[in-house]
Write an enzyme that holds these catalytic residues in place. Structure first.
Site, PDB file in Angstrom:
ATOM      1  N   CYS A 108     -22.136 -64.478 -86.665  1.00  0.00           N
ATOM      2  CA  CYS A 108     -21.607 -65.173 -85.494  1.00  0.00           C
ATOM      3  C   CYS A 108     -22.262 -64.663 -84.217  1.00  0.00           C
ATOM      4  O   CYS A 108     -22.645 -65.445 -83.341  1.00  0.00           O
ATOM      5  CB  CYS A 108     -20.094 -64.997 -85.432  1.00  0.00           C
ATOM      6  SG  CYS A 108     -19.304 -65.964 -84.125  1.00  0.00           S
ATOM      7  N   CYS A 205     -11.820 -64.200 -88.100  1.00  0.00           N
ATOM      8  CA  CYS A 205     -11.097 -65.145 -87.247  1.00  0.00           C
ATOM      9  C   CYS A 205     -10.696 -66.434 -87.956  1.00  0.00           C
ATOM     10  O   CYS A 205      -9.658 -67.014 -87.651  1.00  0.00           O
ATOM     11  CB  CYS A 205     -11.901 -65.451 -85.987  1.00  0.00           C
ATOM     12  SG  CYS A 205     -13.389 -66.441 -86.256  1.00  0.00           S
TER      13      CYS A 205
END
Length: 381
Positions: A108, A205
């Site tokens: 990410c 997440c």
């Protein structure tokens, strides 16, 4: 840089609705920069919003916007749903399906945050991108920029940033990198920021609970055998190699449990989980692919420190070979359960040198195909 110079410099501050990015925005504003707050939207419309952790949820976006109002900076919610699914969620599941253990936070930062955000910053006329990472930015006299471990050793996040494009280093700021976490919370409280007492997010997440449950929801079960690495003996059954990781010793589904065994190797092609003793999980070295270096390759030292998982101490190693694609190194002492798919991150002292994805190993014990494992396998060394 003088206050007048800073006033002419626009900064895109990545905000997550957490205390670190909140204080980052406040410190930049106090320093005189023109700050633009932004949060990247990752949650898709067809997913329940509670499936995203606190750092990426709609509630977090609301809190980030409120903090931006408190600090007195504009705030934008940037749509990166498609990129996140393509670069992060898809590869995460694909890696598990191939018997590897991915770290989506590294991906990410590399492919979304410090790629897409830098592009967006340039579109908005910003000189810098800033984040709440605990990383120290060191600018040398020649103007070159290095990333070093943050001053709070418990919070250092350089491990996740080895994939940052080298050309992006001069355009990234880390205002909390020279602070310890308790001081960051103090600053937030002093400024009355609503995130001052907000707890930290601990999970991946986009995974609301256990990783195994998320993987089970997206990857089909495949019943297979668990074999002993030294003999080839069948010692249990499993429902898919994707539910295991190297070094694992609990929940293996073995026929006999009086002897402790660890996962030594995963073979999705034959749908086999190989187990063995602790010593069978020791690696003498590793090979990494997809490498990224934050210095000229010719300057990469032969003797380095390498960190093979987050929140573990780096260990000394010798670089045997390195090129633009990857590197091979030997540990000073054998390491337990080095997992393919995880990151091997290189350091010289506190300086982040780069890293790569662990692809293969140089263990003392070879992995033996089942049809060749009728007899115990001799252990070299």
């Amino acid at each position: 840089m003088s206050g007048q110079d800073k006033a002419s410099q626009r900064v895109l501050c990545a905000m997550s609705g957490g205390v670190d990015s909140s204080v980052t925005a406040a410190l930049l504003k106090d320093a005189g920069y023109q700050v633009i707050g932004a949060m990247m939207r990752f949650w898709p419309d067809d997913k329940r919003v509670d499936t995203f952790d606190t750092c990426c949820s709609p509630d977090a976006a609301y809190e980030a916007r409120r903090v931006a109002e408190q600090v007195g900076v504009p705030f934008y919610l940037l749509d990166y749903r498609e990129q996140f699914q393509h670069h992060i969620v898809g590869p995460f599941l694909s890696e598990y399906a191939q018997g590897r253990t991915p770290n989506p936070c590294v991906n990410c930062n590399t492919k979304v945050k410090f790629d897409e955000l830098v592009k967006k910053a340039k579109m908005l006329g910003c000189r810098y991108v800033a984040t709440g990472h605990y990383v120290k930015r060191v600018e040398r006299e020649d103007g070159s920029v290095e990333f070093h471990r943050g001053d709070d050793p418990r919070k250092d996040q350089t491990y996740f940033l080895w994939g940052t494009p080298r050309e992006a280093l001069p355009f990234i700021l880390f205002p909390v990198g020279e602070l310890e976490k308790p001081r960051v919370r103090e600053i937030a409280a002093e400024k009355g920021l609503l995130t001052a007492r907000k707890p930290e997010s601990q999970n991946i997440c986009f995974v609301p609970g256990k990783v195994q449950d998320f993987v089970a929801e997206h990857l089909p079960q495949r019943q297979g055998l668990i074999r002993e690495i030294r003999t080839g003996e069948v010692v249990g059954e499993h429902l898919g190699t994707q539910f295991y990781t190297l070094g694992q010793k609990k929940g293996l589904g073995l026929y006999q449990t009086h002897r402790v065994r660890h996962v030594v190797h995963l073979d999705p092609e034959t749908n086999t989980v190989w187990v063995g003793d602790y010593e069978d999980c020791l690696w003498t070295g590793l090979k990494a692919e997809g490498a990224n270096y934050l210095l000229d390759l010719a300057e990469l030292p032969r003797e380095v420190e390498v960190q093979v998982r987050y929140r573990t101490k780096p260990v000394r190693a010798t670089v045997l070979h390195a090129d633009e694609h990857g590197f091979e190194l030997q540990f000073e002492e054998p390491q337990f359960a080095v997992a393919p798919g995880q990151s091997a991150v290189l350091y010289a002292g506190t300086r982040l040198l780069g890293g790569g994805l662990i692809a293969d190993h140089a263990r003392n014990l070879p992995v033996v195909p089942a049809d060749q494992a009728a007899q115990p396998v001799p252990v070299s060394g």
